[in-house]
Scaffold this active site. Structure first.
Site, PDB file in Angstrom:
ATOM      1  N   ASP A  60       0.839  -1.208   0.000  1.00 30.76           N
ATOM      2  CA  ASP A  60       0.000   0.000   0.000  1.00 30.76           C
ATOM      3  C   ASP A  60       0.869   1.252   0.000  1.00 30.76           C
ATOM      4  O   ASP A  60       0.577   2.234  -0.689  1.00 30.76           O
ATOM      5  CB  ASP A  60      -0.998  -0.018   1.173  1.00 30.76           C
ATOM      6  N   ASP A  70       1.196  -7.331 -10.295  1.00 21.50           N
ATOM      7  CA  ASP A  70       0.136  -7.092 -11.283  1.00 21.50           C
ATOM      8  C   ASP A  70      -0.494  -5.719 -11.035  1.00 21.50           C
ATOM      9  O   ASP A  70      -0.662  -4.911 -11.960  1.00 21.50           O
ATOM     10  CB  ASP A  70      -0.910  -8.208 -11.162  1.00 21.50           C
TER      11      ASP A  70
HETATM   12  C1  IPM Z   1      -1.333  -8.825 -16.872  1.00 17.09           C
HETATM   13  C2  IPM Z   1      -2.758  -9.236 -16.948  1.00 17.09           C
HETATM   14  C3  IPM Z   1      -2.867 -10.694 -16.638  1.00 17.09           C
HETATM   15  C4  IPM Z   1      -2.196 -10.975 -15.329  1.00 17.09           C
HETATM   16  C5  IPM Z   1      -4.282 -11.245 -16.601  1.00 17.09           C
HETATM   17  C6  IPM Z   1      -4.986 -10.960 -17.880  1.00 17.09           C
HETATM   18  C7  IPM Z   1      -4.350 -12.681 -16.188  1.00 17.09           C
HETATM   19  O1  IPM Z   1      -3.527  -8.471 -16.086  1.00 17.09           O
HETATM   20  O2  IPM Z   1      -0.512  -9.369 -17.645  1.00 17.09           O
HETATM   21  O3  IPM Z   1      -0.985  -7.977 -16.057  1.00 17.09           O
HETATM   22  O4  IPM Z   1      -2.676 -10.570 -14.294  1.00 17.09           O
HETATM   23  O5  IPM Z   1      -1.153 -11.586 -15.322  1.00 17.09           O
HETATM   24 MN    MN Z   2      -2.434  -6.913 -15.094  1.00 17.17          MN
END
Ligand code: IPM
Ligand code: MN
Length: 347
Positions: A218, A242
């Site tokens: 965070d 992500d």
């Molecule tokens: C990314 C995408 C993917 C992930 C999804 C689509 C599964 O969001 O490459 O960041 O989270 O890995």
């Molecule tokens: Mn992503």
């Protein structure tokens, strides 16, 4: 002439638009560099799923293994195929099957691109663990559809997995400003994240020349917005990486600029290069998708193949296009205009 074999998977939606543009640029770079890029195109996608019942053939991963690299557009057509099906049928099995454990995403402002922050510049390299953690897929559901339904999604962190991504991050930091930010949430998640912190401290002993900071996810999310220039290399788990890389994309001007590489550092299997943006079905094939993220991902592919000079030439062609104001404002220039501006820098 040296030739590299590339598995080219345009995928869905704008994936096709941007990899077509990227491929044209990569061909121009190869011509200049005196090497060949030979692609085999695979139609694996949601359309393929609707025809065949699978996102790729059962031996899809094995078919890809013999290639030097994989160039991917985007996967997903949620109106027709659930994302949980399409992604677990194509993108995620490749990342895991080829032990592409380092997902590298550079976040910096290209010349001429303003971004939403009042900031002069920043240069962050996010390194996301790509094979385990919160996205390992362990779990299940019981009593489905009943009032006492239970869903469990277990995050799994292995010593091997955590150690290797941190080592990879330290190695990258050594080639840059020698600062590494390790991201956890060890104040709340007292097992896996405390473990991650411990492994960070152990691995750091081998990299005394790199300055290590520990951040909670965070706090670093806020820092990426308020003081991105204070960050160099960020190493984070699959979920945290992500999320942080979408912040990274936002501060660099948007997903149209966010490139990524799914790297198998041991080179025991091919690595995969893809823009971070998805398939954006609403703007597919309208000629408006920004191809810069796909072209930049292609440059990362050239670098990984050992064609460092060609990679640098593609990056400077992108930068000279944006410095001239092409591709700098969302929606102002179409795919073709941006591609031509980049190609001009390689002629
Ligand atoms: C990314 C995408 C993917 C992930 C999804 C689509 C599964 O969001 O490459 O960041 O989270 O890995
Ligand atoms: Mn992503």
């Amino acid at each position: 002439m040296k030739a590299y074999t590339i598995a080219h998977i345009p995928g869905d939606g704008i994936g096709k638009d941007v990899t077509e543009a990227g491929w044209e640029v990569l061909q121009a770079a190869a011509k200049r560099g005196g090497f060949a890029l030979e692609d085999t195109r695979f139609p694996w996608s949601c359309a393929y799923y609707l025809e065949t019942g699978a996102m790729m053939p059962p031996d899809g991963v094995e078919i890809l293994r013999k290639f030097d690299a994989i160039y991917l557009g985007a996967v997903g057509w949620p109106a027709k195929v659930a994302d949980s099906v399409s992604l677990h049928g194509l993108l995620l099995p490749i990342r895991k099957g080829f032990t592409q454990y380092a997902n590298i995403r550079p976040h910096r402002l290209l010349p001429g691109v303003q971004g939403p922050l009042r900031r002069e510049g920043f240069d962050i390299l996010c390194i996301r663990e790509n094979t385990e953690g919160e996205y390992c897929g362990a779990g299940g559901r019981i009593h489905s559809g009943t009032a006492n339904e239970v869903a469990i999604e277990t995050a799994i962190f292995t010593r091997e997995g955590v150690e290797r991504i941190l080592r990879f991050g330290f190695e990258q930091a050594r080639t840059r400003r020698k600062q590494l930010a390790s991201v956890t949430k060890s104040n709340a998640q007292k097992h896996s994240m405390v473990f991650w912190d411990e492994v960070t401290r152990e691995v750091a002993k081998d990299y005394a020349d790199v300055e290590v900071s520990h951040y909670h996810v965070d706090a670093i999310a806020a820092r990426m917005v308020l003081a991105p220039e204070s960050l160099d290399v960020i190493v984070a788990s699959n979920l945290f990486g992500d999320i942080l890389t979408d912040i990274g994309a936002a501060i660099q001007g948007g997903l149209g600029y966010a490139a990524s590489a799914n790297i198998n550092p041991d080179r025991s299997a091919p690595s995969m290069f893809e823009p971070v943006h998805g398939s954006a079905p609403d703007i597919a094939h309208l000629g408006v998708a920004n191809p810069i993220a796909a072209i930049w991902s292609g440059a990362m592919m050239l670098g990984h193949l050992g064609e460092g000079q060609a990679a640098a030439e593609v990056m400077s062609a992108i930068e000279s296009a944006t410095a001239r104001g092409v591709g700098t404002i969302a929606g102002k220039d179409g795919t073709e205009a941006i591609t031509q501006a980049v190609l001009a820098g390689l002629s």
